[in-house]
Design a protein around this motif. Structure first.
Motif, short mmCIF file in Angstrom:
data_model
loop_
_atom_site.label_atom_id
_atom_site.label_comp_id
_atom_site.label_asym_id
_atom_site.label_seq_id
_atom_site.Cartn_x
_atom_site.Cartn_y
_atom_site.Cartn_z
N UNK A 111 0.89 -1.20 -0.07
CA UNK A 111 0.11 -0.14 0.05
C UNK A 111 0.88 1.10 -0.11
N UNK A 112 1.76 1.39 0.77
CA UNK A 112 2.92 2.54 1.01
C UNK A 112 3.57 2.61 -0.32
N UNK A 113 4.04 1.82 -0.95
CA UNK A 113 4.76 1.93 -2.22
C UNK A 113 3.92 2.59 -3.39
N UNK A 114 2.65 1.89 -3.29
CA UNK A 114 1.61 2.24 -4.36
C UNK A 114 1.52 3.94 -4.18
N UNK A 115 1.34 4.28 -2.92
CA UNK A 115 0.90 5.60 -2.57
C UNK A 115 2.12 6.57 -2.79
N UNK A 116 3.31 5.97 -2.53
CA UNK A 116 4.58 6.92 -2.56
C UNK A 116 4.61 7.30 -4.19
N UNK A 117 4.20 6.41 -5.13
CA UNK A 117 4.45 6.78 -6.68
C UNK A 117 3.11 7.51 -6.89
N UNK A 118 2.15 7.07 -6.40
CA UNK A 118 0.80 7.81 -6.93
C UNK A 118 0.57 9.22 -6.63
N UNK A 119 1.18 9.55 -5.51
CA UNK A 119 1.20 11.05 -4.86
C UNK A 119 2.14 11.93 -5.39
N UNK A 120 2.67 11.51 -6.53
CA UNK A 120 3.83 12.41 -7.38
C UNK A 120 2.96 13.67 -8.28
N UNK A 121 1.86 13.03 -8.32
CA UNK A 121 1.15 14.08 -9.35
C UNK A 121 -0.25 13.85 -9.75
N UNK A 122 -1.01 14.50 -10.01
CA UNK A 122 -2.33 14.12 -10.84
C UNK A 122 -3.29 13.60 -9.61
N UNK A 123 -3.83 12.56 -9.94
CA UNK A 123 -4.85 11.79 -8.92
C UNK A 123 -3.94 10.89 -7.98
N UNK A 124 -4.21 11.32 -6.67
CA UNK A 124 -3.44 10.63 -5.77
C UNK A 124 -3.59 9.16 -5.39
#
Length: 139
Positions: free
Chosen positions: A60-73
């Motif tokens: 979960x943490x790794x997914x959000x680490x990358x998804x939070x870099x821009x656009x849809x979090x």
């Protein structure tokens, strides 16, 4: 079938959040974190998470680490997916430039140009199945 699995998971998640009682002789509560995951806390103090719980929290943490870099979090863009594949799986995108496009196409079933957490989990599950098969063949 996917809807039934989603409903079952949502039902379990709701039960875990609402549950309080006794486990192992200690009172416990489920706490919902900002990342929408549940964590078991004992009233007398937090317990050590199991290896599987730790692995799930890391995914979960790794997914959000990358998804939070821009656009849809809550979704991975193609660029974010490429970074994740390079850093977490060692995918050499210069060697296989079409690799990210193929993976993105395979994962993005709803065609929105992004990878949701559920779509990402399908990739993780496929990798786990492949590694387990390799492991089984070696032993």
């Amino acid at each position: 079938m996917r809807e039934a699995a989603t409903e079952t998971a949502a039902s379990l998640d709701g039960q875990l959040q609402a549950e309080s009682g006794r486990r192992g002789g200690k009172e416990h509560l489920w706490e919902r974190s900002p990342r929408k995951s549940c964590r078991l806390l004992y009233i007398s103090g937090p317990r050590m998470p199991s290896e599987l719980e730790t692995a799930m929290e890391i995914i979960i943490s790794v997914f959000h680490q990358y998804s939070s870099k821009g656009g849809d979090k809550d979704k991975l863009s193609k660029k974010e997916l490429k970074q994740l594949l390079q850093k977490e799986f060692g995918l050499e995108t210069q060697k296989y430039p079409e690799g990210v496009d193929k993976i993105m196409c395979d994962l993005d079933k709803n065609g929105d140009g992004q990878v949701s957490f559920q779509e990402f989990l399908k990739m993780v599950a496929a990798i786990l199945i492949t590694r387990n098969s390799s492991f089984s063949e070696e032993t």
